[in-house]
Write an enzyme that holds these catalytic residues in place. Structure first.
Site, PDB file in Angstrom:
ATOM      1  N   LYS A 186       0.853  -1.193   0.000  1.00  0.00           N
ATOM      2  CA  LYS A 186       0.000   0.000   0.000  1.00  0.00           C
ATOM      3  C   LYS A 186       0.887   1.240   0.000  1.00  0.00           C
ATOM      4  CE  LYS A 186      -3.420   2.479   2.752  1.00  0.00           C
ATOM      5  NZ  LYS A 186      -4.407   2.395   3.840  1.00  0.00           N
ATOM      6  N   LYS A 189      -2.092  -1.529  -3.900  1.00  0.00           N
ATOM      7  CA  LYS A 189      -3.008  -0.385  -3.797  1.00  0.00           C
ATOM      8  C   LYS A 189      -2.227   0.907  -3.828  1.00  0.00           C
ATOM      9  CE  LYS A 189      -5.875   1.842  -0.371  1.00  0.00           C
ATOM     10  NZ  LYS A 189      -6.176   1.960   1.013  1.00  0.00           N
TER      11      LYS A 189
HETATM   12  C1  PBG Z   1      -7.504   3.612   5.727  1.00  0.00           C
HETATM   13  C2  PBG Z   1      -7.756   3.319   4.302  1.00  0.00           C
HETATM   14  C3  PBG Z   1      -7.537   4.172   3.208  1.00  0.00           C
HETATM   15  C4  PBG Z   1      -8.042   3.510   2.090  1.00  0.00           C
HETATM   16  C5  PBG Z   1      -8.496   2.254   2.520  1.00  0.00           C
HETATM   17  N1  PBG Z   1      -8.298   2.147   3.885  1.00  0.00           N
HETATM   18  C6  PBG Z   1      -7.017   5.543   3.154  1.00  0.00           C
HETATM   19  C7  PBG Z   1      -5.688   5.868   3.698  1.00  0.00           C
HETATM   20  O1  PBG Z   1      -4.867   4.998   3.970  1.00  0.00           O
HETATM   21  O2  PBG Z   1      -5.441   7.046   3.861  1.00  0.00           O
HETATM   22  C8  PBG Z   1      -8.090   4.069   0.704  1.00  0.00           C
HETATM   23  C9  PBG Z   1      -9.238   3.612  -0.132  1.00  0.00           C
HETATM   24  C10 PBG Z   1      -9.566   4.496  -1.294  1.00  0.00           C
HETATM   25  O3  PBG Z   1      -8.960   5.557  -1.527  1.00  0.00           O
HETATM   26  O4  PBG Z   1     -10.500   4.122  -2.020  1.00  0.00           O
HETATM   27  N2  PBG Z   1      -6.380   3.069   6.273  1.00  0.00           N
END
Ligand code: PBG
Ligand code: ZN
Length: 336
Positions: A203, A256
């Site tokens: 991520k 992601k």
């Molecule tokens: C929270 C989380 C995020 C997303 C999924 N879980 C945002 C972040 O890490 O700031 C992003 C999902 C999306 O943008 O569709 N931990």
């Protein structure tokens, strides 16, 4: 005139018919199994709240959920990914409401099991929607994530979701070693055989999460997430992260955001072919595509992108477009 030709170098004979074109795209079909639908659940039970930056996406209260999902399940929906969005529930420093009895996800899970017995229920596990500071763990005195407290908390929340009826827990917090902590707690409570861990293994710290932070009310109140999410230019850390999470017992992996990271996806699939690989087409990608589709052509743009994700190695695509795609699949409207 007979050209001096080599039939082996001629491609058109393979792609003149839609069925033959399908044959040239093995293992990249788009079927309901390949889509997971993210859902935001608010603690306003009767609400259906639009999200400004994500047209057509809503936060649903518990009493709206069944009607919202039933037609999508009817169209073949296989899995959902649940995000709780506390609004009236208070936030604090340890994210107490991430796993309290009042948490909208904890309350929704048994209902969803009852309404849709075949649907696979995944839960995002993180602290950011539930903490005052909006960071993805518990902060120590220095204002940085406290590693030990954070992973313990993430593991306890995972257990609560598992006990409430989740099939999959998906930690998105990015604290080091949380997969190991989650597996240990699940094992200690003898529930480990009934719950899969889908790690947000790769991520990246991305500007494409902007609309999500509006949707989930989970923006950090200060600073950013660069000290715990991966630097966008780094493939080395992404690979180490996937290797590490597998070592710690992750059942499934994720990359992601999606489209800007297809090279990572391919590397992870080649390196770990025996692990189901998810790709998250995130909120910013959704918003961009909705804009691009305003002049028509969403279907062909989206189909091309979804195929590119499958081709690059995704077994399952987490997408806010899932209901739309499922209806195209059902009606035989996918471009070939
Ligand atoms: C929270 C989380 C995020 C997303 C999924 N879980 C945002 C972040 O890490 O700031 C992003 C999902 C999306 O943008 O569709 N931990
Ligand atoms: Zn978070």
């Amino acid at each position: 005139m007979t050209m001096n030709f080599n039939a082996k170098n001629m491609l058109h004979s393979s792609i003149f018919h839609p069925t033959l074109r399908q044959l040239q795209q093995p293992n990249v079909e788009l079927t309901p199994n390949n889509f997971m639908f993210p859902i935001f659940i608010t603690d306003h039970d009767d609400a259906k709240q639009p999200i400004q930056s994500m047209p057509n996406v809503y936060r649903y209260g518990l009493s709206q959920l069944k009607d919202a999902l039933a037609p999508v399940v009817e169209n073949g929906l296989r899995y959902i990914l649940l995000f709780g969005v506390p609004d009236t529930l208070p936030k604090d420093n340890t994210g107490s409401n991430a796993d309290s009895k009042l948490n909208p996800v904890i309350r929704a899970l048994p209902k969803l099991r009852e309404w849709f017995p075949d649907l696979v229920l995944a839960c995002d596990v993180c602290l950011c929607p539930y903490t005052q500071h909006g960071h993805c763990g518990i902060l120590g005195e220095s204002g940085e994530l406290d590693h030990v407290k954070s992973v313990q908390r993430i593991a306890d929340i995972s257990l609560a979701y598992a006990q409430a009826g989740a099939h999959i827990v998906a930690p998105s917090d990015m604290n080091d070693n949380r997969v190991k902590a989650i597996k240990q707690v699940l094992f200690a409570n003898n529930i480990h055989n009934k719950i899969a861990v889908l790690s947000y293994s790769c991520k990246f710290a991305s500007a494409l999460y902007g609309p999500f932070r509006e949707a989930a009310k989970a923006a950090p109140k200060f600073g950013d997430r660069k000290c715990y999410q991966l630097p966008p230019g780094s493939s080395g850390l992404a690979i180490r992260a996937a290797d590490r999470d597998i070592e710690e017992g992750a059942d499934m992996l994720m990359v992601k955001p999606g489209l800007p990271y297809l090279d990572i996806l391919r590397q992870i699939k080649d390196r770990h072919p025996n692990y189901p690989l998810f790709i998250y087409q995130v909120s910013g990608e959704y918003s961009m595509l909705m804009k691009a589709g305003e002049t028509g052509g969403l279907k062909s743009i989206l189909t091309e992108i979804l195929r590119s994700m499958r081709r690059a190695g995704a077994d399952c695509i987490i997408s806010y477009f899932t209901p739309t795609v499922l209806s195209w699949i059902k009606n035989g409207e996918m471009d070939l």
